[in-house]
Scaffold this active site. Structure first.
Site, PDB file in Angstrom:
ATOM      1  N   LYS A  13     117.309 101.015  30.723  1.00  0.00           N
ATOM      2  CA  LYS A  13     118.681 100.586  30.369  1.00  0.00           C
ATOM      3  C   LYS A  13     118.713  99.091  30.021  1.00  0.00           C
ATOM      4  O   LYS A  13     119.246  98.698  28.991  1.00  0.00           O
ATOM      5  CB  LYS A  13     119.652 100.880  31.529  1.00  0.00           C
ATOM      6  N   ARG A  86     128.613 104.829  38.263  1.00  0.00           N
ATOM      7  CA  ARG A  86     127.515 105.566  38.878  1.00  0.00           C
ATOM      8  C   ARG A  86     128.012 106.728  39.729  1.00  0.00           C
ATOM      9  O   ARG A  86     127.202 107.463  40.294  1.00  0.00           O
ATOM     10  CB  ARG A  86     126.749 104.616  39.790  1.00  0.00           C
ATOM     11  N   ARG A 120     107.030  96.901  37.132  1.00  0.00           N
ATOM     12  CA  ARG A 120     107.992  95.976  36.504  1.00  0.00           C
ATOM     13  C   ARG A 120     107.886  94.569  37.110  1.00  0.00           C
ATOM     14  O   ARG A 120     107.708  94.405  38.310  1.00  0.00           O
ATOM     15  CB  ARG A 120     109.421  96.492  36.707  1.00  0.00           C
ATOM     16  N   ARG A 150     111.202  92.937  42.194  1.00  0.00           N
ATOM     17  CA  ARG A 150     112.442  93.203  42.933  1.00  0.00           C
ATOM     18  C   ARG A 150     112.128  93.854  44.285  1.00  0.00           C
ATOM     19  O   ARG A 150     111.214  94.657  44.385  1.00  0.00           O
ATOM     20  CB  ARG A 150     113.331  94.162  42.112  1.00  0.00           C
ATOM     21  N   ARG A 161     116.036 106.176  44.949  1.00  0.00           N
ATOM     22  CA  ARG A 161     117.034 105.836  43.914  1.00  0.00           C
ATOM     23  C   ARG A 161     117.142 106.948  42.887  1.00  0.00           C
ATOM     24  O   ARG A 161     118.235 107.247  42.402  1.00  0.00           O
ATOM     25  CB  ARG A 161     116.655 104.507  43.232  1.00  0.00           C
TER      26      ARG A 161
HETATM   27  P1  AP5 Z   1     114.245  98.586  32.738  1.00  0.00           P
HETATM   28  O1  AP5 Z   1     114.750  98.329  31.359  1.00  0.00           O
HETATM   29  O2  AP5 Z   1     114.192  97.444  33.697  1.00  0.00           O
HETATM   30  O3  AP5 Z   1     114.972  99.860  33.373  1.00  0.00           O
HETATM   31  P2  AP5 Z   1     116.456 100.056  33.943  1.00  0.00           P
HETATM   32  O4  AP5 Z   1     116.896 101.417  33.518  1.00  0.00           O
HETATM   33  O5  AP5 Z   1     117.315  98.888  33.562  1.00  0.00           O
HETATM   34  O6  AP5 Z   1     116.082 100.097  35.476  1.00  0.00           O
HETATM   35  P3  AP5 Z   1     116.758  99.543  36.795  1.00  0.00           P
HETATM   36  O7  AP5 Z   1     115.759  99.804  37.884  1.00  0.00           O
HETATM   37  O8  AP5 Z   1     117.220  98.123  36.618  1.00  0.00           O
HETATM   38  O9  AP5 Z   1     117.943 100.493  36.941  1.00  0.00           O
HETATM   39  P4  AP5 Z   1     118.694 100.805  38.237  1.00  0.00           P
HETATM   40  O10 AP5 Z   1     119.780 101.648  37.672  1.00  0.00           O
HETATM   41  O11 AP5 Z   1     117.920 101.369  39.346  1.00  0.00           O
HETATM   42  O12 AP5 Z   1     119.025  99.370  38.791  1.00  0.00           O
HETATM   43  P5  AP5 Z   1     120.319  98.492  38.840  1.00  0.00           P
HETATM   44  O13 AP5 Z   1     119.889  97.096  38.703  1.00  0.00           O
HETATM   45  O14 AP5 Z   1     121.382  99.027  37.939  1.00  0.00           O
HETATM   46  O15 AP5 Z   1     112.780  99.225  32.583  1.00  0.00           O
HETATM   47  C1  AP5 Z   1     112.007  99.527  33.745  1.00  0.00           C
HETATM   48  C2  AP5 Z   1     110.557  99.120  33.509  1.00  0.00           C
HETATM   49  O16 AP5 Z   1     109.981  99.986  32.542  1.00  0.00           O
HETATM   50  C3  AP5 Z   1     110.364  97.701  32.960  1.00  0.00           C
HETATM   51  O17 AP5 Z   1     109.200  97.139  33.502  1.00  0.00           O
HETATM   52  C4  AP5 Z   1     110.204  97.917  31.445  1.00  0.00           C
HETATM   53  O18 AP5 Z   1     109.422  96.885  30.857  1.00  0.00           O
HETATM   54  C5  AP5 Z   1     109.466  99.238  31.436  1.00  0.00           C
HETATM   55  N1  AP5 Z   1     109.707 100.060  30.277  1.00  0.00           N
HETATM   56  C6  AP5 Z   1     110.882 100.232  29.596  1.00  0.00           C
HETATM   57  N2  AP5 Z   1     110.713 101.109  28.602  1.00  0.00           N
HETATM   58  C7  AP5 Z   1     109.403 101.515  28.665  1.00  0.00           C
HETATM   59  C8  AP5 Z   1     108.600 102.431  27.924  1.00  0.00           C
HETATM   60  N3  AP5 Z   1     109.087 103.128  26.902  1.00  0.00           N
HETATM   61  N4  AP5 Z   1     107.321 102.623  28.292  1.00  0.00           N
HETATM   62  C9  AP5 Z   1     106.793 101.938  29.311  1.00  0.00           C
HETATM   63  N5  AP5 Z   1     107.479 101.056  30.056  1.00  0.00           N
HETATM   64  C10 AP5 Z   1     108.775 100.849  29.738  1.00  0.00           C
HETATM   65  O19 AP5 Z   1     120.835  98.777  40.324  1.00  0.00           O
HETATM   66  C11 AP5 Z   1     120.111  98.365  41.467  1.00  0.00           C
HETATM   67  C12 AP5 Z   1     120.859  98.762  42.724  1.00  0.00           C
HETATM   68  O20 AP5 Z   1     122.156  98.105  42.745  1.00  0.00           O
HETATM   69  C13 AP5 Z   1     121.208 100.253  42.860  1.00  0.00           C
HETATM   70  O21 AP5 Z   1     120.140 100.973  43.449  1.00  0.00           O
HETATM   71  C14 AP5 Z   1     122.454 100.204  43.755  1.00  0.00           C
HETATM   72  O22 AP5 Z   1     122.127 100.023  45.094  1.00  0.00           O
HETATM   73  C15 AP5 Z   1     123.174  98.967  43.274  1.00  0.00           C
HETATM   74  N6  AP5 Z   1     124.164  99.248  42.224  1.00  0.00           N
HETATM   75  C16 AP5 Z   1     124.133  98.812  40.925  1.00  0.00           C
HETATM   76  N7  AP5 Z   1     125.196  99.272  40.246  1.00  0.00           N
HETATM   77  C17 AP5 Z   1     125.913 100.033  41.116  1.00  0.00           C
HETATM   78  C18 AP5 Z   1     127.094 100.823  40.986  1.00  0.00           C
HETATM   79  N8  AP5 Z   1     127.736 100.921  39.811  1.00  0.00           N
HETATM   80  N9  AP5 Z   1     127.539 101.481  42.077  1.00  0.00           N
HETATM   81  C19 AP5 Z   1     126.903 101.387  43.255  1.00  0.00           C
HETATM   82  N10 AP5 Z   1     125.768 100.685  43.455  1.00  0.00           N
HETATM   83  C20 AP5 Z   1     125.277 100.002  42.390  1.00  0.00           C
END
Ligand code: AP5
Ligand code: ZN
Length: 206
Positions: A13, A86, A120, A150, A161
Site C-alpha cells: 500500500k 480497517r 522491509r 519497525r 496482523r
Molecule cells: P509496503 O509498501 O511497506 O506495504 P504496506 O501494505 O504499506 O504494509 P504495512 O505493513 O505498512 O501495512 P499495515 O497495513 O500492516 O501497516 P500500517 O502502517 O497501516 O511494502 C512492504 C514491503 O514489501 C516493503 O519492504 C516493500 O519494499 C516490499 N514490496 C512492495 N512491493 C513488493 C513486490 N512487488 N515484491 C517484493 N517486495 C515488495 O498499520 C500498522 C498498525 O497500526 C496496525 O497493525 C494497527 O495496529 C495500527 N493501525 C493503522 N491503521 C489503523 C486503523 N485504521 N485502525 C486500527 N488500527 C490501525
C-alpha cells in the site's frame, strides 16, 4: 476524488501510494504513519497505540476516527486513504464525512506478505520504504538517513496482523462491492504496474 487502498499488511500500500502520488495530486493519509509519528513524539495517543500495534492488534475505532477527522479538516481534498478504514465501523464513520470514488483492493496471500514484511527497512528521516531483497545498504538512497526495522515487523506479529486483516478488514471488500467501486489488483508478484493502471482507470473515469 477520494481513494481507499485496501490490502493486507505488506501488500505494498505504502509503496504504490508513493508511486501514485507522482502521477496524481493526492493527499496521502496513512493511519499507520500517523500513529508511528505519534509514537515517535511520545504523545499519550502514541503510547496508548504502541501496545496494540506491537501485538498486531487494531487500535480502537473511536481513537482512529477522531484522529482521521482532525487530519481531514486540514486536508484540501483528493485524499488517498492508506490503512483506513480497517473495520466496518470505521467505514461507516468515513461514509459520513467523505464520498469515496474508488477502492483499490490489493490481493496477495499470507506467505508472500510475511516474507516482504520481515525484509522491509524504512528510512528514519524521510520514511522511504526499502527491502533487503533489492537494497543492501543501511542508509537511505534519497536522504542518507539510517534505515530501521519497525517493531511490528517480525514473523509472529506479521502473521497475527494478517489474521486480523482477514477477520476485521477483508469484510470491507464486500461492503464497498455493494457500491460497485472495488478494483482488485493481484500483487503477489509485482506491485510496480498498479500505480499506472490505477491512474489510467481514474483518468478514464471507469
Ligand atoms: P509496503 O509498501 O511497506 O506495504 P504496506 O501494505 O504499506 O504494509 P504495512 O505493513 O505498512 O501495512 P499495515 O497495513 O500492516 O501497516 P500500517 O502502517 O497501516 O511494502 C512492504 C514491503 O514489501 C516493503 O519492504 C516493500 O519494499 C516490499 N514490496 C512492495 N512491493 C513488493 C513486490 N512487488 N515484491 C517484493 N517486495 C515488495 O498499520 C500498522 C498498525 O497500526 C496496525 O497493525 C494497527 O495496529 C495500527 N493501525 C493503522 N491503521 C489503523 C486503523 N485504521 N485502525 C486500527 N488500527 C490501525
Ligand atoms: Zn530517507
Amino acid at each position: 476524488m477520494n481513494l481507499i487502498f485496501l490490502g493486507p499488511p505488506g501488500a505494498g500500500k505504502g509503496t504504490i501510494a508513493a508511486e501514485l502520488k507522482k502521477k496524481l495530486p493526492l493527499d496521502h493519509l496513512s493511519t499507520g504513519d500517523m500513529l508511528r509519528s505519534e509514537m515517535k513524539e511520545g504523545t499519550e495517543l502514541g503510547k496508548m497505540a504502541k501496545g496494540y500495534i506491537d501485538e498486531g492488534k487494531l487500535v480502537p475505532d473511536q481513537v482512529i476516527i477522531d484522529m482521521v477527522e482532525k487530519r481531514l479538516a486540514a486536508s484540501s481534498g483528493n485524499v488517498l486513504f492508506d490503512g483506513f478504514p480497517r473495520t466496518v465501523e470505521q467505514a461507516k464513520a468515513l461514509d459520513k464525512i467523505a464520498k469515496i470514488d474508488a477502492v483499490i483492493n490489493l490481493a496477495v496471500d499470507a506467505d508472500v506478505v510475511v516474507a516482504r514484511i520481515c525484509s522491509r527497512r524504512i528510512c528514519r528521516d524521510c520514511g522511504a520504504v526499502y527491502n533487503t531483497n533489492w537494497h543492501s545498504g543501511e542508509t537511505c538512497d534519497a536522504c542518507g538517513g539510517a534505515l530501521y526495522i519497525r517493531d511490528d515487523d517480525n514473523e509472529s506479529t506479521a502473521r497475527k496482523r494478517f489474521d486480523v486483516y482477514m477477520e476485521q478488514t477483508a469484510p470491507l471488500i464486500e461492503y464497498y462491492d455493494k457500491q460497485g467501486i472495488v478494483h482488485t489488483y493481484d500483487v503477489s508478484e509485482s506491485t510496480s504496474y498498479v500505480a499506472e493502471e490505477v491512474a489510467a482507470m481514474l483518468e478514464s473515469g471507469k
